[in-house]
Write an enzyme that holds these catalytic residues in place. Structure first.
Site, PDB file in Angstrom:
ATOM      1  N   PHE A   9       0.811  -1.223   0.000  1.00 29.30           N
ATOM      2  CA  PHE A   9       0.000   0.000   0.000  1.00 29.30           C
ATOM      3  C   PHE A   9       0.847   1.277   0.000  1.00 29.30           C
ATOM      4  CE2 PHE A   9      -4.447  -1.633   1.580  1.00 29.30           C
ATOM      5  CZ  PHE A   9      -4.621  -2.274   0.367  1.00 29.30           C
ATOM      6  N   ASN A  40       8.634  -2.895   1.920  1.00 30.01           N
ATOM      7  CA  ASN A  40       9.560  -2.267   0.965  1.00 30.01           C
ATOM      8  C   ASN A  40       9.124  -0.838   0.637  1.00 30.01           C
ATOM      9  OD1 ASN A  40       7.339  -3.379  -0.397  1.00 30.01           O
ATOM     10  ND2 ASN A  40       8.448  -3.607  -2.312  1.00 30.01           N
ATOM     11  N   HIS A 131      10.612 -13.958  -0.160  1.00 32.77           N
ATOM     12  CA  HIS A 131      10.567 -13.732  -1.614  1.00 32.77           C
ATOM     13  C   HIS A 131      11.693 -14.577  -2.193  1.00 32.77           C
ATOM     14  CE1 HIS A 131      10.125 -10.933  -5.255  1.00 32.77           C
ATOM     15  NE2 HIS A 131      11.118 -11.749  -5.558  1.00 32.77           N
ATOM     16  N   HIS A 187       4.386 -15.887  -3.253  1.00 36.04           N
ATOM     17  CA  HIS A 187       4.159 -15.922  -4.711  1.00 36.04           C
ATOM     18  C   HIS A 187       4.903 -16.999  -5.514  1.00 36.04           C
ATOM     19  CE1 HIS A 187       7.698 -13.420  -4.330  1.00 36.04           C
ATOM     20  NE2 HIS A 187       7.054 -12.301  -4.172  1.00 36.04           N
ATOM     21  N   ASP A 260      -0.474  -9.798  -4.001  1.00 32.83           N
ATOM     22  CA  ASP A 260       0.756  -9.039  -4.304  1.00 32.83           C
ATOM     23  C   ASP A 260       0.367  -7.732  -4.995  1.00 32.83           C
ATOM     24  OD1 ASP A 260       3.364  -8.302  -4.385  1.00 32.83           O
ATOM     25  OD2 ASP A 260       4.055  -9.957  -5.653  1.00 32.83           O
TER      26      ASP A 260
END
Ligand code: DOR
Ligand code: ZN
Length: 371
Positions: A9, A40, A131, A187, A260
């Site tokens: 966001f 991030n 990740h 993911h 994502d």
């Protein structure tokens, strides 16, 4: 209502792409009432203080939007802030590790630092969200391509090759085995990742696997029509990978769908490959995509509620809530990026005809009419 365990966001530092007013509206429009937000940001959310500052910004924006969205934050792991994992314990939902470079400056390419993160987390009983794209493998692949190849978005899946995802996941699984760390694998994009997790679960590891709507519904043929709008990390893969991901949903190897949701502006995405940022918005289209898939027999409604809510609730130990989303299974509506609530105002699924659009979302007893 849905839990989305993976959103960006963009607060602080990326408010021109999304903020918690537009993000919360987008979530509600998508039937999502709980989000886990990624670290991030600019600056990256790597300390207890930054978590606190970020929380105040979010609270102010949610109050302004009059939307009491439920949320949890990830702590970003970095070499110089390992102590914060302990200091901030209880204030984050998980510790996010980027094993390969992506949007932002969080990168953990030293195996010994990743090991310290996993060991510290295991001692605290904290979850490490990974990740999985190995930086060294990606650098190697990049060097093997010619300059004109590096300028072509269709080579995104060659540069960020599947081998990078596989090697990184193998390393993460090894950490889980060594330290007993509870791992959340973000993911998944390849068939090999699904198989590695299937085996890891057989071996008794405390591990959960996420995939995304875009990896299930799109493949690398999308570059031809979407260009950099189909560019995200990890990249889109092949039809065969899509089939394996669906099989993983059907046999329970895949635990969760994280959108994502990674909004970037249309101007940013219009830049040439190499300068355009990676990421796609997705929080408003998850439910119609999957309810259309239910209609088409690709998964059952029961499986859908598991991967979009129940499994995340269990794995992350959330208290149950009674939020609800009411959907319309009869009206076919086209995805129209310009009509979305996200600040980015576009979708990689533009023009897709879908059923199952949210009509009402009920959050903490408050009724939101969505359309
Ligand atoms: O495509 C991506 N976008 N992958 C990431 O890892 C980060 C995300 C973003 O923040 O834009
Ligand atoms: Zn992400």
């Amino acid at each position: 209502a849905l839990i989305d365990p993976h959103v960006h966001f963009r607060v602080p530092g990326g408010e021109h792409k999304e903020d918690w007013q537009t993000g919360a509206r987008a979530a509600i429009a998508g039937g999502v009432t709980t989000v886990f937000d990624m670290p991030n940001n600019t600056p990256a959310c790597t300390t207890a203080d930054r978590l606190e500052e970020k929380t105040s910004l979010i609270e102010a924006q949610l109050t302004e939007a009059n939307t009491p969205l439920r949320y949890h934050l990830y702590l970003g792991a970095s070499e110089t802030t390992i102590g914060e994992i302990t200091r901030a314990h209880g204030k984050y939902i998980g510790i996010k590790v980027f094993l390969g470079q992506s949007t932002g400056d969080l990168l953990m390419d030293k195996p010994e630092v990743f090991a310290r993160v996993c060991k510290t987390a295991a001692e605290l009983g904290a979850i490490v969200a990974v990740h999985c794209e190995d930086e060294a493998v990606m650098q190697q692949k990049k060097q093997s391509l010619a300059p004109e190849e590096l300028a072509d978005v269709r080579n995104h899946p060659r540069i960020r090759d599947r081998e990078a995802a596989i090697v990184a996941l193998q390393n993460a699984i090894a950490m889980g085995k060594k330290y007993g760390t509870k791992l959340y694998i973000l993911h998944a994009s390849t068939k090999e990742e699904v198989e590695l997790i299937r085996q890891a679960k057989r071996d008794g590891l405390n591990i959960a696997l996420e995939t995304t709507p875009h990896h299930l519904f799109l493949n690398e043929t999308a570059f031809a029509t979407l260009g950099t709008k189909a560019q995200m990390n990890p990249p889109l893969r092949t039809r065969e990978d899509q089939t394996a991901l669906w099989a993983g949903i059907n046999d329970g190897t895949i635990d969760t769908i994280g959108t994502d949701h990674a909004p970037h502006t249309l101007e940013e995405k219009a830049k040439p490959y190499g300068q355009a940022p990676s990421g796609v918005p997705g929080i408003e289209t998850i439910l119609p995509l999957f309810l259309t898939a239910v209609r088409d027999g690709k998964l059952t409604l029961d499986q859908l509620t598991r991967v979009t809510r129940i499994n995340a609730e269990k794995f992350f130990g959330l208290k149950r809530n009674d939020d609800v989303v009411l959907v319309d299974m009869n009206t076919i509506k086209k995805v129209n990026g310009a009509m979305l609530q996200t600040k980015s105002k576009w979708s990689p699924f533009e023009g897709w005809e879908l059923v199952g659009w949210p009509v009402y979302t009920i959050l903490r007893g408050q009724i939101f009419k969505v359309q």
